[in-house]
Design a protein around this motif. Structure first.
Motif, PDB file in Angstrom:
ATOM      1  N   LEU A 364       0.142  -9.944   2.691  1.00 14.93           N
ATOM      2  CA  LEU A 364       0.147 -10.102   1.246  1.00 14.93           C
ATOM      3  C   LEU A 364       0.574  -8.809   0.559  1.00 14.93           C
ATOM      4  O   LEU A 364       1.297  -8.836  -0.444  1.00 14.93           O
ATOM      5  CB  LEU A 364      -1.236 -10.538   0.747  1.00 14.93           C
ATOM      6  CG  LEU A 364      -1.373 -10.729  -0.772  1.00 14.93           C
ATOM      7  CD1 LEU A 364      -0.386 -11.770  -1.289  1.00 14.93           C
ATOM      8  CD2 LEU A 364      -2.802 -11.123  -1.136  1.00 14.93           C
ATOM      9  N   TRP A 365       0.149  -7.667   1.090  1.00 15.63           N
ATOM     10  CA  TRP A 365       0.571  -6.391   0.495  1.00 15.63           C
ATOM     11  C   TRP A 365       2.087  -6.237   0.600  1.00 15.63           C
ATOM     12  O   TRP A 365       2.750  -5.852  -0.371  1.00 15.63           O
ATOM     13  CB  TRP A 365      -0.115  -5.200   1.174  1.00 15.63           C
ATOM     14  CG  TRP A 365       0.299  -3.899   0.517  1.00 15.63           C
ATOM     15  CD1 TRP A 365      -0.233  -3.358  -0.619  1.00 15.63           C
ATOM     16  CD2 TRP A 365       1.347  -3.021   0.932  1.00 15.63           C
ATOM     17  NE1 TRP A 365       0.420  -2.180  -0.934  1.00 15.63           N
ATOM     18  CE2 TRP A 365       1.391  -1.955   0.004  1.00 15.63           C
ATOM     19  CE3 TRP A 365       2.243  -3.019   1.994  1.00 15.63           C
ATOM     20  CZ2 TRP A 365       2.306  -0.900   0.107  1.00 15.63           C
ATOM     21  CZ3 TRP A 365       3.169  -1.973   2.099  1.00 15.63           C
ATOM     22  CH2 TRP A 365       3.191  -0.923   1.163  1.00 15.63           C
ATOM     23  N   PHE A 366       2.643  -6.547   1.764  1.00 11.86           N
ATOM     24  CA  PHE A 366       4.094  -6.431   1.922  1.00 11.86           C
ATOM     25  C   PHE A 366       4.830  -7.347   0.944  1.00 11.86           C
ATOM     26  O   PHE A 366       5.824  -6.944   0.330  1.00 11.86           O
ATOM     27  CB  PHE A 366       4.506  -6.771   3.360  1.00 11.86           C
ATOM     28  CG  PHE A 366       4.201  -5.698   4.357  1.00 11.86           C
ATOM     29  CD1 PHE A 366       4.732  -4.431   4.226  1.00 11.86           C
ATOM     30  CD2 PHE A 366       3.381  -5.958   5.451  1.00 11.86           C
ATOM     31  CE1 PHE A 366       4.462  -3.428   5.142  1.00 11.86           C
ATOM     32  CE2 PHE A 366       3.103  -4.969   6.380  1.00 11.86           C
ATOM     33  CZ  PHE A 366       3.640  -3.696   6.236  1.00 11.86           C
ATOM     34  N   LEU A 367       4.363  -8.569   0.793  1.00 11.65           N
ATOM     35  CA  LEU A 367       5.010  -9.493  -0.135  1.00 11.65           C
ATOM     36  C   LEU A 367       4.878  -9.005  -1.576  1.00 11.65           C
ATOM     37  O   LEU A 367       5.820  -9.128  -2.378  1.00 11.65           O
ATOM     38  CB  LEU A 367       4.422 -10.894   0.004  1.00 11.65           C
ATOM     39  CG  LEU A 367       4.645 -11.611   1.340  1.00 11.65           C
ATOM     40  CD1 LEU A 367       4.126 -13.044   1.267  1.00 11.65           C
ATOM     41  CD2 LEU A 367       6.108 -11.598   1.748  1.00 11.65           C
ATOM     42  N   THR A 368       3.725  -8.448  -1.915  1.00  8.53           N
ATOM     43  CA  THR A 368       3.512  -7.920  -3.258  1.00  8.53           C
ATOM     44  C   THR A 368       4.463  -6.761  -3.546  1.00  8.53           C
ATOM     45  O   THR A 368       5.040  -6.658  -4.638  1.00  8.53           O
ATOM     46  CB  THR A 368       2.052  -7.467  -3.442  1.00  8.53           C
ATOM     47  OG1 THR A 368       1.170  -8.572  -3.159  1.00  8.53           O
ATOM     48  CG2 THR A 368       1.794  -6.968  -4.854  1.00  8.53           C
ATOM     49  N   GLU A 369       4.653  -5.892  -2.563  1.00 11.23           N
ATOM     50  CA  GLU A 369       5.589  -4.777  -2.725  1.00 11.23           C
ATOM     51  C   GLU A 369       7.037  -5.268  -2.795  1.00 11.23           C
ATOM     52  O   GLU A 369       7.857  -4.710  -3.538  1.00 11.23           O
ATOM     53  CB  GLU A 369       5.421  -3.779  -1.577  1.00 11.23           C
ATOM     54  CG  GLU A 369       4.216  -2.875  -1.718  1.00 11.23           C
ATOM     55  CD  GLU A 369       4.387  -1.858  -2.848  1.00 11.23           C
ATOM     56  OE1 GLU A 369       5.424  -1.162  -2.890  1.00 11.23           O
ATOM     57  OE2 GLU A 369       3.473  -1.760  -3.698  1.00 11.23           O
ATOM     58  N   ASP A 370       7.367  -6.299  -2.041  1.00 13.29           N
ATOM     59  CA  ASP A 370       8.726  -6.838  -2.117  1.00 13.29           C
ATOM     60  C   ASP A 370       8.972  -7.495  -3.477  1.00 13.29           C
ATOM     61  O   ASP A 370      10.094  -7.486  -3.980  1.00 13.29           O
ATOM     62  CB  ASP A 370       8.981  -7.828  -0.975  1.00 13.29           C
ATOM     63  CG  ASP A 370       9.441  -7.129   0.301  1.00 13.29           C
ATOM     64  OD1 ASP A 370       9.999  -6.021   0.199  1.00 13.29           O
ATOM     65  OD2 ASP A 370       9.259  -7.689   1.393  1.00 13.29           O
ATOM     66  N   ILE A 371       7.936  -8.059  -4.073  1.00 14.51           N
ATOM     67  CA  ILE A 371       8.050  -8.561  -5.441  1.00 14.51           C
ATOM     68  C   ILE A 371       8.203  -7.382  -6.408  1.00 14.51           C
ATOM     69  O   ILE A 371       9.032  -7.409  -7.324  1.00 14.51           O
ATOM     70  CB  ILE A 371       6.810  -9.418  -5.809  1.00 14.51           C
ATOM     71  CG1 ILE A 371       6.835 -10.738  -5.031  1.00 14.51           C
ATOM     72  CG2 ILE A 371       6.758  -9.674  -7.320  1.00 14.51           C
ATOM     73  CD1 ILE A 371       5.552 -11.547  -5.149  1.00 14.51           C
ATOM     74  N   ARG A 372       7.437  -6.329  -6.171  1.00 12.14           N
ATOM     75  CA  ARG A 372       7.488  -5.134  -7.018  1.00 12.14           C
ATOM     76  C   ARG A 372       8.911  -4.592  -7.151  1.00 12.14           C
ATOM     77  O   ARG A 372       9.340  -4.203  -8.241  1.00 12.14           O
ATOM     78  CB  ARG A 372       6.574  -4.052  -6.432  1.00 12.14           C
ATOM     79  CG  ARG A 372       6.655  -2.696  -7.121  1.00 12.14           C
ATOM     80  CD  ARG A 372       5.864  -1.638  -6.353  1.00 12.14           C
ATOM     81  NE  ARG A 372       5.849  -0.362  -7.049  1.00 12.14           N
ATOM     82  CZ  ARG A 372       5.280   0.746  -6.569  1.00 12.14           C
ATOM     83  NH1 ARG A 372       4.677   0.721  -5.380  1.00 12.14           N
ATOM     84  NH2 ARG A 372       5.302   1.867  -7.273  1.00 12.14           N
ATOM     85  N   TRP A 373       9.646  -4.584  -6.043  1.00  7.88           N
ATOM     86  CA  TRP A 373      10.974  -3.976  -6.034  1.00  7.88           C
ATOM     87  C   TRP A 373      12.109  -4.993  -6.107  1.00  7.88           C
ATOM     88  O   TRP A 373      13.270  -4.653  -5.896  1.00  7.88           O
ATOM     89  CB  TRP A 373      11.125  -3.089  -4.802  1.00  7.88           C
ATOM     90  CG  TRP A 373      10.131  -1.960  -4.787  1.00  7.88           C
ATOM     91  CD1 TRP A 373       9.101  -1.769  -3.913  1.00  7.88           C
ATOM     92  CD2 TRP A 373      10.063  -0.870  -5.715  1.00  7.88           C
ATOM     93  NE1 TRP A 373       8.396  -0.627  -4.224  1.00  7.88           N
ATOM     94  CE2 TRP A 373       8.967  -0.058  -5.330  1.00  7.88           C
ATOM     95  CE3 TRP A 373      10.811  -0.502  -6.827  1.00  7.88           C
ATOM     96  CZ2 TRP A 373       8.614   1.096  -6.023  1.00  7.88           C
ATOM     97  CZ3 TRP A 373      10.464   0.663  -7.521  1.00  7.88           C
ATOM     98  CH2 TRP A 373       9.373   1.436  -7.122  1.00  7.88           C
ATOM     99  N   GLY A 374      11.776  -6.244  -6.390  1.00  5.54           N
ATOM    100  CA  GLY A 374      12.810  -7.234  -6.639  1.00  5.54           C
ATOM    101  C   GLY A 374      13.407  -7.906  -5.425  1.00  5.54           C
ATOM    102  O   GLY A 374      14.422  -8.604  -5.531  1.00  5.54           O
TER     103      GLY A 374
END
Length: 442
Positions: A364-374
Motif C-alpha cells: 500500500l505504501w508503494f502504491l501511495t507513493e506511485d500515486i504521489r508521483w503520478g
C-alpha cells in the motif's frame, strides 16, 4: 480465480519433519552464529511429495537482475532446492534491465519470455494496472513472497564528497542549483520509473526540499551499468541495490550517502513475482517454488553461510563481480566512503524479522507513493489491486508446509511505519499521509 489456500497440500511426514529440523537453525530470532541451518554444501536431495501435491510441471523460467537481493533464487537453484520440491528443471535467467524483465514477463515462457522474476515490488502492480505495458494492456501478476528488506544505496559523485551528505539531502539543494547553472542539467539515476529506487530517491530528495521533477532530471540506468555511468560523470547521484553502491566506493568513484535501511528500517524491497495465469494453471508448482525460495532465504540469513552465499552469487553466470564487493555489506559492515557502519542491523535480510512475508501494508505504501508521483491515477482502488496481486495466502501455505507456521505474521499489516524524517505512514489512513507531504504531483 481460485485461491491456493482453498486447496489442501499435505506433504509427507518426512518433508515436514525434515524442513522443521532444517528451519529451526535459521528462522527469525536465531543466533547469527547458529550453524544448524541448511548449510550443506551439496545440493539437497529431492524430498518425497504426496501424489496429490506433485507439481503440475517440473520447470519454470524465472528472471533475475545482477543484484545481491536475487540471492534466494540463485541459492535455490545452486543448492538443488527447486529439485527438492519437485521442480528440477527451473531455470534462473539473467535479465539485462527491469524493462527487459517486464517485456519478458509480458511474453511469458510460451512466448519466449519468462514465467516469473526477482522484481521491484511496484512493478507487478504497474503491470497489472496496465500502466507500464505495451498498449497499456493489463498483465495480471502475483507477488508470492518478498525476497528481501534493506540493502539499497543512494550514492553521490565525489564532487559532493566534502558535503558528507547522509539522511538529510537539504545541503544538496544549493549545490545542485549551482551545478545546474553551470552544466544546464543535473541527473539522478534510478532503475525503473515508479520502482523502488525511483521512490527512495524521490522521497529522499523531496524531504530535503529538492523537487525531483523540477530541480533535477531523473534518468533510468540498469543496475549493472550504474558504476560505469558514474565513472564517466553521466550523473550526480543514483539509487540502486547492492553490490553496486559498495563497488562505487571500492573503486573510489563516489560515496554512499545512505544505505536505505537508514531511510526506513527493514523496508521492503524486491519480490518474487509470477504471472497470475501461470499460478492459476500450476498451483502445486507455485507452492513448490515458494517452498524452495523460503528455504533458500533461511539459508541466506544464517551468518555462517554469508561467505559461501557471496562466493556463489559473485560467479560469472550470476553477478559477475568480485566477492569483495558483496561480502562486507552483506554482513552489515558498510564502508560508505565518508563514514562507517559496523555490524549494522540494517543489513540486507532475506528471512529474519519477517523479511520474506509480503505485508499488504507495505504494498500500500508503494502504491501511495506511485500515486504521489503520478505513476498511478489518484482514484486507483488500491485495496482491490493489492488483493488481486498480493498472494500472501500462498506464502502462508508454503511456510506451513516447510514447518514454519510460527513464522507467519498475525496480520497482513506491519502497522505504522516511520521514516528517517519523522514522517509516519499509517496503512489505515494513507490519505492523511499523502495529504501531509509537501512535494507531490497530486
Amino acid at each position: 480465480m481460485s485461491r491456493l489456500s482453498r486447496r489442501k497440500f499435505i506433504f509427507t511426514a518426512g518433508v515436514t519433519a525434515g524442513a522443521t529440523i532444517l528451519a529451526n537453525g535459521c528462522s527469525g530470532g536465531s543466533s547469527p552464529s547458529d550453524t544448524s541451518s541448511p548449510a550443506a554444501s551439496a545440493p539437497a536431495s529431492p524430498a518425497p511429495v504426496a501424489a496429490a501435491d506433485t507439481p503440475e510441471v517440473t520447470t519454470a523460467k524465472l528472471g533475475f537482475i545482477a543484484l545481491t537481493d536475487s540471492a534466494p533464487l540463485i541459492i535455490a537453484k545452486e543448492k538443488g532446492l527447486f529439485a527438492k520440491y519437485g521442480m528440477p528443471d527451473v531455470e534462473v535467467l539473467k535479465q539485462a534491465s527491469w524493462a527487459v524483465t517486464r517485456d519478458n514477463l509480458e511474453l511469458g515462457s510460451a512466448g519466449g519470455g519468462i514465467d516469473g522474476a526477482h522484481i521491484l515490488t511496484p512493478m507487478p502492480y504497474l503491470m497489472s494496472a496496465g500502466t507500464i505495458t505495451k498498449g497499456n494492456q493489463k498483465v495480471p501478476m502475483n507477488i508470492l513472497a518478498r525476497l528481501n528488506v534493506n540493502g539499497q544505496g543512494i550514492c553521490l559523485a565525489n564532487t559532493y564528497k566534502d558535503l558528507k551528505i547522509s539522511t538529510d539531502s537539504a545541503p544538496l539543494k544549493e549545490a545542485f542549483a549551482k551545478a545546474k547553472s553551470e552544466k544546464g542539467e543535473i541527473k539522478a539515476a534510478v532503475t525503473f520509473p515508479g520502482g523502488t529506487h525511483d521512490l527512495w530517491m524521490r522521497y529522499w530528495l523531496a524531504a530535503g526540499g529538492i523537487d525531483p521533477d523540477k530541480d533535477i532530471s531523473t534518468i533510468v540506468v540498469p543496475p549493472p551499468q550504474m558504476v560505469a555511468n558514474i565513472k564517466v560523470n553521466n550523473m550526480e547521484a543514483f539509487c540502486v541495490g547492492e553490490p553496486w553502491p559498495a563497488q562505487t566506493v571500492n573503486q573510489d568513484l563516489g560515496y554512499t550517502a545512505i544505505t536505505t535501511g537508514e531511510f526506513w528500517a527493514d523496508h521492503p524491497e524486491k519480490s518474487l513475482t509470477m504471472r497470475a495465469d501461470w499460478v492459476e494453471q500450476h498451483p502445486n508448482a507455485a507452492k513448490a517454488i515458494l517452498m524452495a525460495v523460503q528455504e533458500a532465504q533461511m539459508w541466506c540469513d544464517d551468518m555462517a553461510n554469508k561467505e559461501e552465499m557471496c562466493r556463489i552469487i559473485s560467479g560469472r553466470e550470476w553477478l559477475k563481480v568480485p566477492v569483495e564487493d558483496i561480502l562486507e555489506r552483506a554482513k552489515g559492515n558498510f564502508d560508505m566512503g565518508v563514514r562507517q557502519l559496523e555490524n549494522s542491523p540494517l543489513l540486507m535480510k532475506f528471512w529474519n524479522d519477517a523479511a520474506s512475508y509480503p505485508f499488504k501494508s507495505h504494498d500500500l505504501w508503494f502504491l501511495t507513493e506511485d500515486i504521489r508521483w503520478g505513476y498511478l491515477p489518484a482514484d486507483t482502488d488500491t485495496k482491490a489491486l493489492i488483493d488481486a496481486v498480493n498472494r500472501e495466502d500462498l506464502w502462508r501455505e508454503a511456510a506451513k508446509a516447510i514447518g514454519q507456521e510460527a513464522a507467519i505474521p498475525a496480520s497482513t499489516s506491519r502497522g505504522v511505519e516511520t521514516f528517517f524524517d519523522g514522517v509516519k505512514f499509517d496503512p489505515e489512513n494513507p490519505s492523511a499521509y499523502l495529504n501531509g507531504l509537501k512535494l507531490k504531483k497530486v
